[in-house]
Design a protein around this motif. Structure first.
Motif, PDB file in Angstrom:
ATOM      1  N   GLY A  35       2.949   1.871 -13.367  1.00  0.00           N
ATOM      2  CA  GLY A  35       3.314   0.497 -13.054  1.00  0.00           C
ATOM      3  C   GLY A  35       2.421  -0.105 -11.998  1.00  0.00           C
ATOM      4  N   TYR A  36       2.113   0.667 -10.960  1.00  0.00           N
ATOM      5  CA  TYR A  36       1.205   0.197  -9.917  1.00  0.00           C
ATOM      6  C   TYR A  36      -0.177  -0.122 -10.488  1.00  0.00           C
ATOM      7  CZ  TYR A  36       3.920   1.064  -5.643  1.00  0.00           C
ATOM      8  OH  TYR A  36       4.829   0.996  -4.626  1.00  0.00           O
ATOM      9  N   ALA A  37      -0.632   0.729 -11.410  1.00  0.00           N
ATOM     10  CA  ALA A  37      -1.994   0.603 -11.938  1.00  0.00           C
ATOM     11  C   ALA A  37      -2.100  -0.384 -13.087  1.00  0.00           C
ATOM     12  CB  ALA A  37      -2.492   1.972 -12.390  1.00  0.00           C
ATOM     13  N   GLY A  38      -1.003  -1.004 -13.500  1.00  0.00           N
ATOM     14  CA  GLY A  38      -1.040  -1.961 -14.590  1.00  0.00           C
ATOM     15  C   GLY A  38      -1.141  -1.315 -15.953  1.00  0.00           C
ATOM     16  N   VAL A  77       2.609  -2.214  -0.843  1.00  0.00           N
ATOM     17  CA  VAL A  77       1.388  -1.424  -1.022  1.00  0.00           C
ATOM     18  C   VAL A  77       0.270  -2.275  -1.614  1.00  0.00           C
ATOM     19  CG1 VAL A  77       0.357   0.524  -2.256  1.00  0.00           C
ATOM     20  CG2 VAL A  77       2.626   0.755  -1.217  1.00  0.00           C
ATOM     21  N   LEU A  78       0.561  -3.021  -2.679  1.00  0.00           N
ATOM     22  CA  LEU A  78      -0.474  -3.846  -3.305  1.00  0.00           C
ATOM     23  C   LEU A  78      -0.937  -4.951  -2.362  1.00  0.00           C
ATOM     24  CD1 LEU A  78       0.849  -4.194  -6.971  1.00  0.00           C
ATOM     25  CD2 LEU A  78      -0.833  -2.593  -6.060  1.00  0.00           C
ATOM     26  N   GLY A  79      -0.052  -5.379  -1.478  1.00  0.00           N
ATOM     27  CA  GLY A  79      -0.431  -6.407  -0.520  1.00  0.00           C
ATOM     28  C   GLY A  79      -1.503  -5.947   0.438  1.00  0.00           C
ATOM     29  N   GLU A  80      -1.620  -4.638   0.658  1.00  0.00           N
ATOM     30  CA  GLU A  80      -2.666  -4.111   1.523  1.00  0.00           C
ATOM     31  C   GLU A  80      -4.048  -4.255   0.900  1.00  0.00           C
ATOM     32  OE1 GLU A  80      -2.241  -3.329   4.477  1.00  0.00           O
ATOM     33  OE2 GLU A  80      -0.063  -3.108   4.610  1.00  0.00           O
ATOM     34  N   LEU A  81      -4.092  -4.541  -0.412  1.00  0.00           N
ATOM     35  CA  LEU A  81      -5.363  -4.754  -1.109  1.00  0.00           C
ATOM     36  C   LEU A  81      -5.605  -6.241  -1.346  1.00  0.00           C
ATOM     37  CD1 LEU A  81      -5.012  -1.839  -3.669  1.00  0.00           C
ATOM     38  CD2 LEU A  81      -6.529  -1.913  -1.699  1.00  0.00           C
ATOM     39  N   ARG A  87      -0.828  -9.334  -4.306  1.00  0.00           N
ATOM     40  CA  ARG A  87       0.564  -8.907  -4.356  1.00  0.00           C
ATOM     41  C   ARG A  87       0.847  -8.018  -5.570  1.00  0.00           C
ATOM     42  NH1 ARG A  87       2.780  -8.468   0.367  1.00  0.00           N
ATOM     43  NH2 ARG A  87       2.333 -10.249   1.660  1.00  0.00           N
ATOM     44  N   SER A  88       1.136  -8.592  -6.686  1.00  0.00           N
ATOM     45  CA  SER A  88       1.484  -7.763  -7.837  1.00  0.00           C
ATOM     46  C   SER A  88       0.807  -8.234  -9.115  1.00  0.00           C
ATOM     47  CB  SER A  88       3.010  -7.759  -8.043  1.00  0.00           C
ATOM     48  OG  SER A  88       3.491  -9.085  -8.186  1.00  0.00           O
ATOM     49  N   GLY A  89      -0.216  -9.088  -8.988  1.00  0.00           N
ATOM     50  CA  GLY A  89      -0.924  -9.561 -10.167  1.00  0.00           C
ATOM     51  C   GLY A  89      -1.861  -8.509 -10.729  1.00  0.00           C
ATOM     52  N   ARG A  90      -2.538  -8.880 -11.806  1.00  0.00           N
ATOM     53  CA  ARG A  90      -3.435  -7.943 -12.491  1.00  0.00           C
ATOM     54  C   ARG A  90      -4.554  -7.474 -11.574  1.00  0.00           C
ATOM     55  NH1 ARG A  90      -8.133  -7.942 -15.350  1.00  0.00           N
ATOM     56  NH2 ARG A  90      -8.224  -6.474 -17.130  1.00  0.00           N
ATOM     57  N   GLU A  91      -5.103  -8.388 -10.762  1.00  0.00           N
ATOM     58  CA  GLU A  91      -6.215  -8.024  -9.880  1.00  0.00           C
ATOM     59  C   GLU A  91      -5.795  -6.943  -8.891  1.00  0.00           C
ATOM     60  OE1 GLU A  91      -9.195 -10.054  -6.549  1.00  0.00           O
ATOM     61  OE2 GLU A  91      -7.598 -11.228  -7.494  1.00  0.00           O
ATOM     62  N   ARG A 131      -3.413  -4.720  -9.237  1.00  0.00           N
ATOM     63  CA  ARG A 131      -3.198  -3.450  -9.935  1.00  0.00           C
ATOM     64  C   ARG A 131      -4.518  -2.761 -10.250  1.00  0.00           C
ATOM     65  NH1 ARG A 131       0.835  -6.767 -12.562  1.00  0.00           N
ATOM     66  NH2 ARG A 131       2.920  -6.093 -11.938  1.00  0.00           N
ATOM     67  N   VAL A 132      -5.505  -3.544 -10.658  1.00  0.00           N
ATOM     68  CA  VAL A 132      -6.830  -2.963 -10.956  1.00  0.00           C
ATOM     69  C   VAL A 132      -7.439  -2.378  -9.692  1.00  0.00           C
ATOM     70  CG1 VAL A 132      -9.184  -3.488 -11.679  1.00  0.00           C
ATOM     71  CG2 VAL A 132      -7.248  -4.439 -12.954  1.00  0.00           C
ATOM     72  N   ARG A 133      -7.344  -3.100  -8.578  1.00  0.00           N
ATOM     73  CA  ARG A 133      -7.873  -2.588  -7.311  1.00  0.00           C
ATOM     74  C   ARG A 133      -7.178  -1.293  -6.921  1.00  0.00           C
ATOM     75  NH1 ARG A 133      -8.290  -7.771  -3.178  1.00  0.00           N
ATOM     76  NH2 ARG A 133      -9.760  -9.033  -4.385  1.00  0.00           N
ATOM     77  N   TYR A 134      -5.879  -1.279  -7.074  1.00  0.00           N
ATOM     78  CA  TYR A 134      -5.139  -0.081  -6.678  1.00  0.00           C
ATOM     79  C   TYR A 134      -5.507   1.091  -7.585  1.00  0.00           C
ATOM     80  CZ  TYR A 134      -1.364   2.981  -5.267  1.00  0.00           C
ATOM     81  OH  TYR A 134      -0.657   4.053  -4.786  1.00  0.00           O
TER      82      TYR A 134
END
Length: 255
Positions: A77-80, A93-97, A100-104, A106-109
């Motif tokens: 789910g985190y990774a999309g 967690v995604l906010g640190e990149l 928030r929770s969009g596709r970009e 998830r790809v970064r994470y």
């Protein structure tokens, strides 16, 4: 977490006709600083299914395939790679990149986590201080300041605040024994289970004398400090006895 683990263990044992413990060890949590510390810990946790001598075998490409296919993790789910479970809050967690929770985001994470397949990562939990906190020196100092013991407001330190040593514990116990028409030895030795007068005597000594729980236990026949604390909690939970306790405390303050 305790209720969740116990409830599931009961369900599992009933379903598969098993007995005993299901999980090894107790649930444990860490206070973690946001930023790189949070990200590193999150990556470490999500890589657990493909780490170690057995499950971590194979080249990075093979391990990546197993990681992405692993169903018992929130990583997909985190990774999309799949829809995230509704009970997972991933925004922190995604906010640190910076997403928030969009596709970009998830790809970064996903790239951040899977970079860990190319090299050996140190387990960040090993750097946790006092087994409770993980972060920079500044963060740890703030936690340390928060954890500094404050002077308790309980009445047990009343005598200390007044600059005296407080009343004699044996004199207090003798008074309680007299009030309940019992020999003092019965309160000190504790050979009878559930003797309320004994619990009251412990409570009064704990309230008025400058003694630790361990010292109170030693005074009452060598009881363990945890058992003393349990007795005191049970006594204080009895609403019907609250007025009696306050009356006894008032009388004992003049001893």
């Amino acid at each position: 977490m305790h209720r969740l683990m116990v409830t599931y263990a009961v369900f599992f044992n009933r379903r598969y006709d098993e007995v005993g413990h299901l999980f090894q060890g107790r649930y444990k949590s860490l206070l973690v600083e946001e930023g790189s510390y949070l990200l590193e810990l999150s990556r470490c946790l999500h890589l657990n299914p493909v780490r170690g001598q057995v499950i971590g075998s194979g080249n990075p490409k093979e391990r990546r395939a197993r990681l992405r296919a692993y169903a018992w993790s929130s990583y997909r789910g985190y990774a999309g790679l799949a829809k995230q479970q509704e009970f997972v809050s991933q925004e922190l967690v995604l906010g640190e990149l910076s997403a928030r929770s969009g596709r970009e985001g998830r790809v970064r994470y996903r790239r951040f986590v899977e970079e860990g397949l190319l090299r050996e990562l140190r387990n960040p939990v090993e750097a946790a201080q006092w087994q409770t906190a993980l972060g920079s020196e500044d963060f740890l100092q703030r936690v340390r300041d928060k954890m500094q013991p404050q002077r308790p407001k309980r009445r047990e330190v009343q005598a200390l605040r007044q600059g005296t040593k407080g009343p004699d514990p044996l004199a207090l116990i003798a008074l309680i024994a007299e009030q309940h028409d019992l020999p003092m030895e019965r309160l000190l030795q504790g050979k009878e289970y559930g003797l309320q007068a004994r619990s009251i005597a412990m409570w009064v000594v704990w309230q008025l004398c400058e003694l630790s729980l361990r010292e109170v236990g030693a005074l009452f026949g060598g009881m363990d400090y945890a058992a003393v604390a349990q007795r005191l909690r049970r006594l204080e939970r009895k609403h019907a006895i609250q007025k009696q306790l306050q009356k006894v405390l008032f009388e004992c303050q003049n001893v």
